[in-house]
Design a protein around this motif. Structure first.
Motif, PDB file in Angstrom:
ATOM      1  N   MET A 189      53.482  28.892  39.425  1.00 62.57           N
ATOM      2  CA  MET A 189      53.778  28.853  38.160  1.00 62.57           C
ATOM      3  C   MET A 189      54.658  30.222  37.730  1.00 62.57           C
ATOM      4  O   MET A 189      55.030  30.685  36.495  1.00 62.57           O
ATOM      5  CB  MET A 189      52.641  29.482  37.166  1.00 62.57           C
ATOM      6  N   ARG A 190      55.327  30.881  38.913  1.00 60.41           N
ATOM      7  CA  ARG A 190      56.068  31.987  38.643  1.00 60.41           C
ATOM      8  C   ARG A 190      57.660  31.519  38.346  1.00 60.41           C
ATOM      9  O   ARG A 190      58.075  30.795  39.006  1.00 60.41           O
ATOM     10  CB  ARG A 190      56.120  32.990  39.597  1.00 60.41           C
ATOM     11  N   MET A 191      58.294  31.989  37.157  1.00 60.82           N
ATOM     12  CA  MET A 191      59.670  31.517  37.012  1.00 60.82           C
ATOM     13  C   MET A 191      60.450  32.313  38.142  1.00 60.82           C
ATOM     14  O   MET A 191      61.399  32.034  38.654  1.00 60.82           O
ATOM     15  CB  MET A 191      60.420  31.795  35.551  1.00 60.82           C
ATOM     16  N   ASP A 192      60.130  33.627  38.185  1.00 60.23           N
ATOM     17  CA  ASP A 192      60.666  34.656  39.184  1.00 60.23           C
ATOM     18  C   ASP A 192      59.958  34.575  40.360  1.00 60.23           C
ATOM     19  O   ASP A 192      58.917  35.318  40.165  1.00 60.23           O
ATOM     20  CB  ASP A 192      60.826  36.032  38.411  1.00 60.23           C
ATOM     21  N   ARG A 193      60.313  33.907  41.522  1.00 60.65           N
ATOM     22  CA  ARG A 193      59.616  34.073  42.639  1.00 60.65           C
ATOM     23  C   ARG A 193      60.042  35.204  43.824  1.00 60.65           C
ATOM     24  O   ARG A 193      59.852  35.072  45.070  1.00 60.65           O
ATOM     25  CB  ARG A 193      59.753  32.834  43.205  1.00 60.65           C
ATOM     26  N   THR A 194      60.547  36.109  43.200  1.00 63.15           N
ATOM     27  CA  THR A 194      60.932  37.187  44.187  1.00 63.15           C
ATOM     28  C   THR A 194      60.148  38.180  44.558  1.00 63.15           C
ATOM     29  O   THR A 194      60.383  39.221  45.127  1.00 63.15           O
ATOM     30  CB  THR A 194      62.404  38.049  43.773  1.00 63.15           C
ATOM     31  N   GLY A 195      58.980  37.903  43.832  1.00 64.93           N
ATOM     32  CA  GLY A 195      57.658  38.818  44.254  1.00 64.93           C
ATOM     33  C   GLY A 195      57.232  39.870  43.317  1.00 64.93           C
ATOM     34  O   GLY A 195      56.167  40.356  43.418  1.00 64.93           O
ATOM     35  N   VAL A 196      57.839  39.838  42.229  1.00 67.33           N
ATOM     36  CA  VAL A 196      57.442  40.833  41.059  1.00 67.33           C
ATOM     37  C   VAL A 196      56.239  40.552  40.456  1.00 67.33           C
ATOM     38  O   VAL A 196      55.236  41.184  40.183  1.00 67.33           O
ATOM     39  CB  VAL A 196      58.507  40.982  40.069  1.00 67.33           C
ATOM     40  N   ALA A 197      56.242  39.146  39.966  1.00 66.75           N
ATOM     41  CA  ALA A 197      54.827  38.673  39.290  1.00 66.75           C
ATOM     42  C   ALA A 197      53.790  38.232  40.137  1.00 66.75           C
ATOM     43  O   ALA A 197      54.101  37.722  41.244  1.00 66.75           O
ATOM     44  CB  ALA A 197      55.373  37.471  38.239  1.00 66.75           C
ATOM     45  N   VAL A 198      52.442  38.120  39.452  1.00 61.56           N
ATOM     46  CA  VAL A 198      51.561  37.596  40.277  1.00 61.56           C
ATOM     47  C   VAL A 198      51.583  35.947  39.996  1.00 61.56           C
ATOM     48  O   VAL A 198      52.036  35.535  38.909  1.00 61.56           O
ATOM     49  CB  VAL A 198      50.099  37.970  39.950  1.00 61.56           C
ATOM     50  N   THR A 199      50.860  35.353  40.768  1.00 62.98           N
ATOM     51  CA  THR A 199      50.958  33.913  40.668  1.00 62.98           C
ATOM     52  C   THR A 199      49.779  33.352  39.672  1.00 62.98           C
ATOM     53  O   THR A 199      49.029  34.181  39.587  1.00 62.98           O
ATOM     54  CB  THR A 199      50.779  33.079  42.024  1.00 62.98           C
ATOM     55  N   GLY A 200      49.863  32.101  39.350  1.00 65.62           N
ATOM     56  CA  GLY A 200      48.894  31.786  38.469  1.00 65.62           C
ATOM     57  C   GLY A 200      47.447  31.745  39.117  1.00 65.62           C
ATOM     58  O   GLY A 200      46.420  32.152  38.388  1.00 65.62           O
ATOM     59  N   ALA A 201      47.291  31.411  40.522  1.00 68.39           N
ATOM     60  CA  ALA A 201      46.084  31.690  40.975  1.00 68.39           C
ATOM     61  C   ALA A 201      45.571  33.307  41.159  1.00 68.39           C
ATOM     62  O   ALA A 201      44.465  33.331  40.710  1.00 68.39           O
ATOM     63  CB  ALA A 201      46.340  31.234  42.533  1.00 68.39           C
ATOM     64  N   GLU A 202      46.632  34.110  41.292  1.00 69.27           N
ATOM     65  CA  GLU A 202      46.237  35.488  41.238  1.00 69.27           C
ATOM     66  C   GLU A 202      45.882  35.859  40.117  1.00 69.27           C
ATOM     67  O   GLU A 202      44.665  36.760  39.886  1.00 69.27           O
ATOM     68  CB  GLU A 202      47.367  36.486  41.868  1.00 69.27           C
ATOM     69  N   TYR A 203      46.385  35.549  39.281  1.00 69.22           N
ATOM     70  CA  TYR A 203      46.037  35.839  37.553  1.00 69.22           C
ATOM     71  C   TYR A 203      44.681  35.267  37.237  1.00 69.22           C
ATOM     72  O   TYR A 203      43.723  35.923  36.724  1.00 69.22           O
ATOM     73  CB  TYR A 203      47.152  35.304  36.571  1.00 69.22           C
ATOM     74  N   LEU A 204      44.231  33.993  37.481  1.00 67.09           N
ATOM     75  CA  LEU A 204      43.053  33.398  37.198  1.00 67.09           C
ATOM     76  C   LEU A 204      42.007  34.027  37.980  1.00 67.09           C
ATOM     77  O   LEU A 204      40.978  34.086  37.505  1.00 67.09           O
ATOM     78  CB  LEU A 204      43.028  32.059  37.218  1.00 67.09           C
ATOM     79  N   ASN A 205      42.282  34.461  39.365  1.00 66.18           N
ATOM     80  CA  ASN A 205      41.128  34.788  39.941  1.00 66.18           C
ATOM     81  C   ASN A 205      41.092  36.395  39.642  1.00 66.18           C
ATOM     82  O   ASN A 205      39.803  36.895  40.163  1.00 66.18           O
ATOM     83  CB  ASN A 205      41.573  34.730  41.506  1.00 66.18           C
ATOM     84  N   GLY A 206      42.043  37.043  39.025  1.00 69.69           N
ATOM     85  CA  GLY A 206      41.403  38.585  38.804  1.00 69.69           C
ATOM     86  C   GLY A 206      41.231  38.710  37.127  1.00 69.69           C
ATOM     87  O   GLY A 206      40.688  39.897  37.121  1.00 69.69           O
ATOM     88  N   ALA A 207      41.610  37.849  36.428  1.00 67.48           N
ATOM     89  CA  ALA A 207      41.182  38.160  35.063  1.00 67.48           C
ATOM     90  C   ALA A 207      39.771  37.990  34.608  1.00 67.48           C
ATOM     91  O   ALA A 207      39.091  37.351  35.187  1.00 67.48           O
ATOM     92  CB  ALA A 207      42.102  37.071  34.121  1.00 67.48           C
ATOM     93  N   ALA A 208      39.291  38.926  33.522  1.00 69.61           N
ATOM     94  CA  ALA A 208      38.169  38.887  33.039  1.00 69.61           C
ATOM     95  C   ALA A 208      37.738  37.704  32.186  1.00 69.61           C
ATOM     96  O   ALA A 208      38.681  37.154  31.804  1.00 69.61           O
ATOM     97  CB  ALA A 208      37.820  40.127  32.233  1.00 69.61           C
ATOM     98  N   GLU A 209      36.555  37.164  32.373  1.00 67.42           N
ATOM     99  CA  GLU A 209      36.261  35.891  31.481  1.00 67.42           C
ATOM    100  C   GLU A 209      36.724  36.020  29.927  1.00 67.42           C
ATOM    101  O   GLU A 209      37.130  34.924  29.519  1.00 67.42           O
ATOM    102  CB  GLU A 209      34.755  35.656  31.589  1.00 67.42           C
ATOM    103  N   LYS A 210      36.549  37.191  29.776  1.00 70.08           N
ATOM    104  CA  LYS A 210      36.615  37.393  28.186  1.00 70.08           C
ATOM    105  C   LYS A 210      38.311  37.291  27.831  1.00 70.08           C
ATOM    106  O   LYS A 210      38.715  36.697  26.993  1.00 70.08           O
ATOM    107  CB  LYS A 210      36.412  38.867  27.586  1.00 70.08           C
TER     108      LYS A 210
END
Ligand SMILES: C[S@@+](CC[C@H](N)C(=O)[O-])C[C@H]1O[C@@H](n2cnc3c(N)ncnc32)[C@H](O)[C@@H]1O
Length: 383
Positions: A189-210
């Protein structure tokens, strides 16, 4: 942008390549039906093209850009009578809008910005047709001032700015980009795949439930946001598009799954918006680009989600009222000085003809403002 409809995968057909032609209305391209996001260039799947190739589900598919720039006639009209200078296309994509503007107004140069290197590569091939008149630059659009300052066109007056927000069809329809629940792929899900942003998986696995609950609520999944967030957390790690779609589906009661399109639609859009920080960078980018505009210059913004449109509306309202706080209907006495005028009272929307040709345009809303040459106090400015 970024909603999708399962009908899309059935309806996708090869379409004509029209990217560098100057056509204010394109011929209908049969039935790519995906909901409302700016589908500007679509993947053409065939065995003979060689623009780009990726493996998916055992197939090798050749990918070719083709464009369906949204509100194309309307965008061209906004910039048609501008005198010589540069227009900054902050969301260049495949250069569909940009190439049409170049063809329609010979006084204009284009500085295009995109954070997707694949889109830039395609745009540069389109720009080869206009040597010296166009430049395609990698970057995020909230860096527009720096990018303009470092460009070949830094001393040309900025007479126009265009934003056509969200993801392109090219990004959306490429299985490996992980934007779509139609293909099983790593959740990138990254528009910029040069390594700056986290991926959708990384985001979902790191975010708090709230945090996830709030994200889904803010993106329209009001009824089941908490249940979906809870099920995501219970099923971590989330790694793929199909896994996320399944986890979302499981969290929604059976009776509610029957209406409103694919149950994962809004969740995918919300995760994509968060991964790419789409809303936080928008206000900064609007502000920077409006500062860059020369007097009489115009800014047009096409948005596809209510969250984006709210930001655009608010920035334009402040610029066209100077932040005036006087009671409506009374002459302004607070000393506010408007710096822009709105060129339309509401948002410009696609007509039925365009929506029939390109159903993905349905949610598009364009707002246009013009920088005043001689700002004065006295209240709101609407053409
Ligand atoms: C809807 S497409 C634009 C299509 C283009 N108007 C055309 O006619 O081909 C949006 C493009 O903007 C890019 N984009 C979105 N957000 C961006 C940002 N914050 N900075 C730079 N590029 C961005 C995406 O990578 C995508 O290629």
């Amino acid at each position: 942008m970024g909603n999708e409809d399962p009908r899309a995968s059935r309806a996708r057909v090869p379409r004509r390549r029209i990217n560098s032609d100057y056509r204010l209305m394109r011929s209908p391209s049969a039935g790519l039906v995906e909901d409302s996001y700016s589908a500007h260039f679509h993947l053409r799947l065939s065995g003979s093209t060689t623009d780009c190739a990726l493996p998916a589900e055992g197939l090798r598919m050749s990918l070719e850009f083709s464009h369906q720039p949204v509100l194309l006639n309307e965008v061209v009209r906004v910039f048609a009578d501008l005198s010589s200078g540069v227009i900054i296309d902050c969301t260049l994509g495949g250069a569909g809008h940009a190439s049409t503007i170049l063809a329609s107004n010979l006084e204009i140069k284009i500085l295009g910005i995109d954070q997707d290197v694949e889109a830039l590569e395609h745009a540069r091939s389109v720009f080869a047709r206009w040597p010296g008149r166009a430049e395609a630059t990698y970057g995020r659009f909230d860096q527009v001032k720096n990018i303009h300052g470092g460009s070949t066109f830094h001393s040309d007056p900025v007479v126009g700015v265009l934003f056509d927000l969200g993801v392109s069809s090219y990004q959306f329809d490429a299985p490996e980009r992980g934007f779509s629940y139609r293909f099983d792929a790593p959740l990138d899900m990254r528009m910029d795949r040069t390594g700056v942003a986290v991926t959708g998986a990384e985001y979902l696995n790191g975010a708090a439930e709230k945090e996830l609950t709030s994200l889904f609520k803010e993106n329209g999944e009001t009824r089941f946001a908490a249940r979906i967030a809870r099920n995501i957390v219970a099923n971590r790690p989330i790694v793929s598009t199909f896994q996320l779609a399944e986890v979302v589906k499981e969290a929604i009661p059976a009776f509610a799954r029957r209406s409103g399109g694919h149950p994962a639609k809004r969740v995918f859009q919300a995760v994509r918006t968060a991964v790419n920080s789409e809303l936080p960078v928008l206000a900064v980018a609007l502000d920077e680009s409006m500062q860059l505009l020369a007097p009489g210059g115009r800014i047009a913004v096409i948005s596809y989600q209510s969250g984006e449109d709210r930001i655009v509306k608010s920035v334009f309202r402040d610029a066209s009222t100077g932040g005036c706080s006087c009671p409506p209907g009374l002459p302004c006495g607070c000393g506010a000085i408007p710096t822009f005028r709105l060129l339309n009272r509401g948002a410009i929307k696609p007509g039925n003809d365009e929506m029939a040709i390109n159903p993905r345009s349905a949610s598009a809303r364009m707002r246009v403002a013009e920088k005043l040459s001689n700002p004065q106090g006295g209240g709101a400015n609407v053409a």
